[in-house]
Each structure stands twice: as C-alpha cells, then as structure tokens.
Design an enzyme around this catalytic site. Structure first.
Site, short mmCIF file in Angstrom:
data_model
loop_
_atom_site.label_atom_id
_atom_site.label_comp_id
_atom_site.label_asym_id
_atom_site.label_seq_id
_atom_site.Cartn_x
_atom_site.Cartn_y
_atom_site.Cartn_z
N TRP A 78 2.77 -12.94 -22.93
CA TRP A 78 3.87 -13.40 -22.36
C TRP A 78 4.88 -12.64 -22.57
O TRP A 78 5.31 -12.54 -24.29
CB TRP A 78 4.23 -14.72 -22.30
CG TRP A 78 4.25 -15.99 -21.19
CD1 TRP A 78 3.99 -17.76 -21.92
CD2 TRP A 78 2.89 -15.27 -20.65
NE1 TRP A 78 3.57 -18.08 -20.58
CE2 TRP A 78 2.37 -16.64 -19.82
CE3 TRP A 78 1.81 -14.77 -19.63
CZ2 TRP A 78 1.08 -17.37 -19.23
CZ3 TRP A 78 1.09 -15.31 -18.94
CH2 TRP A 78 0.55 -16.26 -18.88
N ASN A 155 13.20 -20.25 -5.17
CA ASN A 155 12.19 -19.02 -4.26
C ASN A 155 13.70 -17.78 -4.15
O ASN A 155 13.61 -16.81 -3.53
CB ASN A 155 12.15 -19.60 -2.87
CG ASN A 155 11.08 -20.41 -2.37
OD1 ASN A 155 10.10 -20.22 -3.57
ND2 ASN A 155 10.44 -20.41 -1.13
N GLU A 192 1.56 -15.47 -12.10
CA GLU A 192 1.76 -16.46 -11.01
C GLU A 192 3.18 -16.66 -9.35
O GLU A 192 3.13 -17.35 -8.82
CB GLU A 192 0.63 -17.84 -10.95
CG GLU A 192 0.06 -17.54 -11.72
CD GLU A 192 -1.10 -19.26 -11.70
OE1 GLU A 192 -2.29 -19.26 -12.49
OE2 GLU A 192 0.01 -20.08 -12.12
N TYR A 267 -9.02 -21.98 -11.01
CA TYR A 267 -8.54 -23.07 -11.59
C TYR A 267 -9.10 -24.40 -10.41
O TYR A 267 -7.61 -25.04 -9.60
CB TYR A 267 -6.99 -23.57 -11.57
CG TYR A 267 -6.83 -22.66 -12.68
CD1 TYR A 267 -7.28 -23.03 -14.37
CD2 TYR A 267 -6.08 -21.06 -13.46
CE1 TYR A 267 -7.45 -22.11 -15.13
CE2 TYR A 267 -5.97 -20.64 -13.82
CZ TYR A 267 -6.07 -21.10 -14.88
OH TYR A 267 -5.99 -20.32 -16.17
N GLU A 300 -6.97 -14.73 -15.14
CA GLU A 300 -7.82 -16.12 -15.58
C GLU A 300 -8.57 -16.87 -14.83
O GLU A 300 -8.82 -16.78 -13.49
CB GLU A 300 -6.10 -17.36 -15.54
CG GLU A 300 -5.12 -16.52 -15.97
CD GLU A 300 -3.73 -17.39 -15.55
OE1 GLU A 300 -3.63 -18.40 -15.60
OE2 GLU A 300 -2.48 -16.93 -15.91
#
Length: 373
Positions: A78, A155, A192, A267, A300
């Site tokens: 990060w 958004n 993401e 995931y 990921e």
C-alpha cells in the site's frame, strides 16, 4: 578541445552500453512475459499492505531478507494511508483529508516510512508494486476523499474534479520520490477499483486518463490498474465475476496503451463460486491477455483455511497458462519485533509448513519449468 573519431565512437558505445545496463535495472513487460533483472519469465511474489506502516527498520529488512531467501521476487504494498483526522503520535499516516483540503505527510511518520521500504527492497533486489488508493475503507480509501470533499457517494471519487486533483497531487508526490528507483515494479492506480452500477465508460476514462498522467511523470516504470479482473466475456460462464456489475470491462481496460499488463484477483468464498472455478478464472484471463499481447499478473488470491490444498492448484494452473507471467498470494506473514504480522485468515507465515507448500515448493516449480535451477 579536439576529439578523434575513435574517441567519439568509444564514448558513444560506452553511453549505449550504460543505457542498456540502466534499462536492465527496471522491470518491464515484453509480449506475454515480465523481465526482471535481465531474466524473462514467470515470477512469484506476495502482498503486504502493512509493511509501509512499520516503524522499525529492522522489521522491514527482515521481511525482505526472508523474501529474497525464499525466491519471492515481487511484493505489492500500500502506497497510501489516508485519514480524515490526524492520528495520535507514533501512528503512521500518509495523507489527511479534511474540509475540502488534502495534506500529504512527508514526515518521519509519513512517506519516510515508505521511503525505507523502497530503500530496503532495492538493496535486496525485491520489486514493488506501489498502490495509490483503496476502493475499500481500510486505511482511508476512496471514501476518505469523498467525505472530505462534501460528497456522499463512493462513485463520486471518479467524477469530482477536486477529489481527482487531490488524488493526482498525491500520485505525483509518490512517483516523484521513486522515479529513479529500480525497486519499483509498477505503479498501481488503485486496489480493486469498482464503480458499482456505473457504465463501464466511467472506470475506462478514469483508468485511461490517470495512466496517461502517470506515464508523463515517469516513463521508466510500468503502470497497472489493480483491478480484480471483473467484466470479461472471453470463456465466461455468466457468473457474477464475469459480469459488468462492478463497472469494469477487463478487455477494454487492458487495451489502453498506457496500461502495461493486466491484473486479476481470486476470492471464491467472497464471490459465491467454488474453489475449482478459480482455475478457469485464471485461464480465461490468460487468454484475454494473450489476445491483447500483454502479460497478466495473478495479483491476489487467498482462502482462510486449508491453504495448501486449495491454493496450490491455482498456482499450478497459473504457471501453466499462457498469458499469465506471475502470481502474488495474499498475504505474506512474518514474526516481527512486536510479534506476528497481521493475520486476516489468508496469511501465510514465513517458516511454516504452509509457507513451504505455497512459497518454496512453488518457487522450485517455477525455476524447474524455466530452467532457472
């Protein structure tokens, strides 16, 4: 001063050789593969959101020493830590957003911590993917901007000009610190990014304009999106991750010239799919990247239990899929001066049996396949 033809020729040859040597330091993408330190092929790595928030340099060094020893080459970190109020003394943060203003923290409890991560990685030959903002609220994320600039809808991050100006100022501040560092594998737009319910044009235009902006700041390093790989027609089974519900069109976004490679995550437990389904997910993205002429990074993936049995099949599929040139499991774990690093259930700790199957055995398979043994 007079120069002979031979002197000038020798100088020019030397400059070309120096430029070629310098270029080798920087990771790159060519056709469907990555090149790192002069080696072209498939690379293994991991994720560590927390390493840039450590305050003990020895802990940072320990992580990179263990990564180097284990054959892990890429670490995704990060490059953001956004807050709306300044935390207490000793807590690391990179930027504070309040009352329509964003202030970057370049102090000892700010970007100087990321400075040390880059420095330590560079010394050990580890490459970093540095991310600029989170879609999620962990460590502030897009909503930290949204809240500070008088918006209520997540958004709005993509459309509010003041928010985007602040975001770009931060991007410029980070990129300018490490433009000359070979430790940077790639700059990443967001973790993401989603725009639920939006037309895919919203994310597309944001990705296009932002990646173009970064390339103007830094032409040496690669740029990627950091997306989950949503919105893909190729080999689609119609399940949620293949749809455009989250506002993303993987194929169209990948075709943007200033995006150097594709990223996708996995995931199944969160997405309502089976673990076996993940193999097809990796293969479909490999096919999309092959069609685009760019490599994919399986960036990921994780489960909260039974790691070896469930994750190693994905690794094998990824390694044997044309178009995929690396994978980064979520997430790296180690024993630091303060105890174990954070564990969200997906963590694979250095030195454990799980680390052997997920990391050491996988790295050995990569080396064997590519003749790097």
């Amino acid at each position: 001063m007079k120069f002979s033809f031979l002197t000038v020729a020798s100088f020019l040859i030397g400059q070309v050789a120096l430029a070629a040597l310098s270029a080798k330091k920087f990771a790159s993408a060519s056709d469907l593969q990555f090149t790192i330190d002069g080696k072209t092929g498939y690379f293994a790595g991991s994720n560590s959101y927390w390493i840039g928030f450590l305050t003990n340099n020895a802990d940072v060094d320990l992580v990179f020493d263990h990564m180097k020893e284990s054959g892990l080459k890429i670490l995704r970190v990060w490059g953001f830590n956004d807050v709306n109020t300044v935390p207490g003394q000793g807590t690391v943060y990179y930027q504070v957003h309040a009352n329509g203003k964003s202030t970057i923290n370049t102090g000892a409890d700010g970007l100087q911590r990321l400075d040390y991560v880059v420095h330590s990685a560079e010394k050990r030959g580890i490459k970093l993917i540095i991310n600029f903002v989170n879609n999620w609220d962990d460590y502030g994320g897009m909503n930290a901007y949204v809240k500070a600039y008088g918006e209520t809808d997540h958004n709005a991050f993509y459309s509010n000009k003041n928010i985007q100006n602040a975001y770009r100022r931060y991007v410029k501040a980070v990129v300018s610190r490490y433009t000359n560092s070979p430790a940077v594998f790639a700059w990443e737009l967001a973790n993401e990014p989603r725009c639920k319910g939006c037309d895919t044009e919203v994310l597309y235009e944001w990705i296009k304009s932002t990646s173009e902006y970064i390339k103007k700041l830094d032409k040496r390093h690669m740029v990627c999106i950091g997306d989950e790989g949503f919105g893909l027609d190729l080999l689609s089974d119609g399940s949620y991750p293949y749809t455009y519900v989250e506002g993303s069109n993987f194929t169209r976004n990948l075709a943007i010239p200033t995006i150097d490679f594709g990223t996708f995550h996995l995931y199944p437990d969160s997405w309502g799919t089976t673990h076996e389904w993940g193999n097809g997910w990796a293969q479909s993205h490999g096919a999309a990247c092959k069609a685009a002429g760019k490599p994919c990074l399986f960036e990921e993936y994780g489960v909260t239990s039974n790691h070896c049995a469930l994750e190693t099949p994905w690794q094998k599929t990824s390694l044997n899929t044309t178009g995929v040139s690396g994978d980064l499991y979520w997430q790296y774990g180690d024993t630091l001066s303060t105890g174990q690093s954070p564990n969200d259930g997906n963590t694979i700790y250095y030195g454990t049996d799980e680390f052997k199957c997920i990391v050491k055995d996988h790295v050995a398979a990569i080396k064997a396949k590519q003749g790097w043994v």
